[in-house]
Every structure is written in C-alpha cells, then in structure tokens.
Design an enzyme around this catalytic site. Structure first.
Site, mmCIF file in Angstrom:
data_model
loop_
_atom_site.group_PDB
_atom_site.id
_atom_site.type_symbol
_atom_site.label_atom_id
_atom_site.label_comp_id
_atom_site.label_asym_id
_atom_site.label_seq_id
_atom_site.Cartn_x
_atom_site.Cartn_y
_atom_site.Cartn_z
ATOM 1 N N GLU A 1 -10.141 -10.895 -6.409
ATOM 2 C CA GLU A 1 -9.173 -9.790 -6.393
ATOM 3 C C GLU A 1 -8.157 -9.912 -7.537
ATOM 4 O O GLU A 1 -7.808 -8.912 -8.161
ATOM 5 C CB GLU A 1 -8.450 -9.764 -5.041
ATOM 6 C CG GLU A 1 -9.391 -9.363 -3.900
ATOM 7 C CD GLU A 1 -8.764 -9.569 -2.520
ATOM 8 O OE1 GLU A 1 -7.612 -10.039 -2.441
ATOM 9 O OE2 GLU A 1 -9.453 -9.260 -1.521
ATOM 10 N N TYR B 1 -12.571 -2.907 -1.913
ATOM 11 C CA TYR B 1 -13.046 -2.894 -0.519
ATOM 12 C C TYR B 1 -14.576 -2.855 -0.418
ATOM 13 O O TYR B 1 -15.118 -2.305 0.525
ATOM 14 C CB TYR B 1 -12.414 -1.722 0.231
ATOM 15 C CG TYR B 1 -10.978 -1.985 0.646
ATOM 16 C CD1 TYR B 1 -10.605 -3.207 1.213
ATOM 17 C CD2 TYR B 1 -10.002 -1.003 0.495
ATOM 18 C CE1 TYR B 1 -9.291 -3.448 1.599
ATOM 19 C CE2 TYR B 1 -8.683 -1.249 0.880
ATOM 20 C CZ TYR B 1 -8.339 -2.473 1.430
ATOM 21 O OH TYR B 1 -7.040 -2.708 1.826
ATOM 22 N N ASN C 1 -1.786 -0.271 7.393
ATOM 23 C CA ASN C 1 -1.134 -1.538 7.746
ATOM 24 C C ASN C 1 -0.259 -2.094 6.625
ATOM 25 O O ASN C 1 -0.016 -3.285 6.556
ATOM 26 C CB ASN C 1 -2.174 -2.546 8.247
ATOM 27 C CG ASN C 1 -3.310 -2.742 7.264
ATOM 28 O OD1 ASN C 1 -3.218 -2.299 6.116
ATOM 29 N ND2 ASN C 1 -4.362 -3.408 7.685
ATOM 30 N N LYS D 1 0.840 -1.198 0.000
ATOM 31 C CA LYS D 1 0.000 0.000 0.000
ATOM 32 C C LYS D 1 0.886 1.263 0.000
ATOM 33 O O LYS D 1 2.095 1.174 0.245
ATOM 34 C CB LYS D 1 -0.915 -0.043 1.234
ATOM 35 C CG LYS D 1 -1.919 -1.215 1.243
ATOM 36 C CD LYS D 1 -2.785 -1.186 2.514
ATOM 37 C CE LYS D 1 -3.827 -2.282 2.566
ATOM 38 N NZ LYS D 1 -4.656 -2.211 3.814
ATOM 39 N N HIS E 1 -1.788 -5.361 1.757
ATOM 40 C CA HIS E 1 -3.009 -6.142 1.627
ATOM 41 C C HIS E 1 -2.618 -7.576 1.290
ATOM 42 O O HIS E 1 -1.671 -7.792 0.541
ATOM 43 C CB HIS E 1 -3.890 -5.596 0.497
ATOM 44 C CG HIS E 1 -4.990 -6.544 0.120
ATOM 45 N ND1 HIS E 1 -6.147 -6.651 0.864
ATOM 46 C CD2 HIS E 1 -5.081 -7.460 -0.875
ATOM 47 C CE1 HIS E 1 -6.909 -7.588 0.326
ATOM 48 N NE2 HIS E 1 -6.287 -8.100 -0.730
HETATM 49 P P1 IDP Z 1 -7.679 -7.251 6.011
HETATM 50 O O1 IDP Z 1 -6.931 -6.198 5.237
HETATM 51 O O2 IDP Z 1 -6.856 -7.794 7.148
HETATM 52 O O3 IDP Z 1 -8.246 -8.352 5.129
HETATM 53 P P2 IDP Z 1 -10.323 -6.042 6.114
HETATM 54 O O4 IDP Z 1 -11.342 -6.219 7.213
HETATM 55 O O5 IDP Z 1 -10.591 -6.661 4.795
HETATM 56 O O6 IDP Z 1 -8.919 -6.535 6.723
HETATM 57 O O7 IDP Z 1 -10.123 -4.478 5.971
HETATM 58 C C1 IDP Z 1 -9.488 -3.909 4.853
HETATM 59 C C2 IDP Z 1 -8.623 -2.725 5.290
HETATM 60 O O8 IDP Z 1 -9.449 -1.711 5.871
HETATM 61 C C3 IDP Z 1 -7.605 -3.075 6.378
HETATM 62 O O9 IDP Z 1 -6.429 -3.663 5.876
HETATM 63 C C4 IDP Z 1 -7.365 -1.717 7.014
HETATM 64 O O10 IDP Z 1 -6.477 -0.918 6.219
HETATM 65 C C5 IDP Z 1 -8.770 -1.090 6.964
HETATM 66 N N1 IDP Z 1 -9.550 -1.358 8.189
HETATM 67 C C6 IDP Z 1 -10.181 -2.524 8.505
HETATM 68 N N2 IDP Z 1 -10.839 -2.437 9.677
HETATM 69 C C7 IDP Z 1 -10.626 -1.186 10.122
HETATM 70 C C8 IDP Z 1 -11.074 -0.477 11.301
HETATM 71 O O11 IDP Z 1 -11.784 -0.997 12.174
HETATM 72 N N3 IDP Z 1 -10.657 0.812 11.414
HETATM 73 C C9 IDP Z 1 -9.872 1.418 10.474
HETATM 74 N N4 IDP Z 1 -9.440 0.812 9.356
HETATM 75 C C10 IDP Z 1 -9.804 -0.484 9.177
HETATM 76 MG MG MG Z 2 -9.724 -8.269 3.676
#
Ligand code: IDP
Ligand code: MG
Length: 154
Positions: free
Chosen positions: A137, A49, A123, A9, A126
């Site tokens: 994806e 997303y 984070n 990212k 992805h």
């Molecule tokens: P993942 O990336 O671990 O699969 P997902 O639930 O698919 O997690 O969420 C996609 C992205 O959205 C995450 O990688 C993160 O950048 C962001 N995200 C997910 N949950 C939260 C939250 O509760 N607060 C803020 N950002 C979030």
């Molecule tokens: Mg995810």
C-alpha cells in the site's frame, strides 16, 4: 521498525474528524513520515481494494472510497504513513474493527463510523492490516522521495 499506511476516508474529512483522528493516533507514539491529500482514481481504488473485487459491495465501496457519496469537496482522502515499533498493530487497535457497529466505541471506527442503507461500512479510516499489505500500500500511494525518514534510522 514498521511503517503503516493510514487514510482518512472521505466521510472522515466531511465530518471534520481530521483533528480528532490525528490526536487519537498520536496515542500510538509513532512518527509521521509521509502525508498528502489524494484524489482517488478508480484505478487506484481498485488496486487498493483488489482483495475485495468479488464482493457484492465492491462497486459501492469504490464509490465511497472515491468520495462520490460525499459531494465534490470530499472527492479526496488524506494519506499518511506512520513509522515506529509495532506500528501496524498499534494503529489497527486505535482504528477498531472493520464493521463500525462491532467496533469498540472508544476506537475511531466505533466512535465515528456508520453503515449506510446500501450496506457500505463507512468506517472513517483505513489502516494497513499486516506487513505485506503495508509495504504494498505504501508503494501504491507514495513515491520513495515523499517518505521522510530520520537519517539515524536509515
Ligand atoms: P479493513 O479496512 O478493516 O482492513 P477490509 O476487509 O480490508 O477491512 O475491507 C476494506 C473496506 O471495505 C472496509 O474498511 C470497509 O469500508 C469495506 N467493507 C469491508 N467489509 C465490508 C462488508 O461486509 N460490507 C460493507 N463494506 C465492507
Ligand atoms: Mg484491509
């Protein structure tokens, strides 16, 4: 044999973490079968997303994912497809938990992620979560001819 989508990212690119991330991922003993730099349109970000569209952080997430928080040189991601046995879980393990503060510190997200003051989980990478999402994806990000498979594996 599984395939999984990895995206470095904008924060990962801005922090010059590409080398570290690829080195970490090489522990999974997988093959890289696709790689390219992509400027993420709003449409692509929304599609990627789509499962989060009702979350309060969705708009900020789209901004982050498009690199709009990291300056014009980082309005991009590095997209990779890894292939191998149990690829999805192996990469998820090395990536770490979604919330960088809860992620194990030896994982990519635990070591390098942060939560912004606006509450976005920056984070760094992805990684596809399961086979159905991985397929969806990869189809979203790559054309079939951009995936290079060893003829013996076809
Ligand atoms: P993942 O990336 O671990 O699969 P997902 O639930 O698919 O997690 O969420 C996609 C992205 O959205 C995450 O990688 C993160 O950048 C962001 N995200 C997910 N949950 C939260 C939250 O509760 N607060 C803020 N950002 C979030
Ligand atoms: Mg995810």
């Amino acid at each position: 044999m599984e395939k999984t989508l990895v995206l470095i990212k904008p924060d990962g690119l801005q922090k010059s973490l590409t080398g570290n991330i690829l080195t970490k991922l090489s522990e999974a003993k997988l093959e890289i079968v696709g790689a390219k730099v992509v400027r993420v349109s709003r449409d692509l970000a929304e599609k990627h997303y789509q499962h989060l569209k009702d979350k309060p952080f969705f708009e900020e997430l789209l901004k982050y994912f498009q690199g709009k928080l990291h300056g014009p040189h980082f309005e991009r991601v590095l997209a990779l497809v890894y292939q191998g046995e149990d690829a999805i879980n192996r990469v998820r393990k090395i990536a770490g938990a979604t919330n960088p503060e809860e992620a194990d510190p030896t994982t990519i997200r635990g070591a390098y992620g942060r939560i912004t003051t606006k509450g976005v989980f920056e984070n760094v990478i992805h990684a596809s979560s399961d086979p159905k999402n991985a397929q969806r994806e990869i189809d979203l990000w790559f054309k079939p001819e951009e995936i290079v498979i060893c003829p013996e594996d076809k």
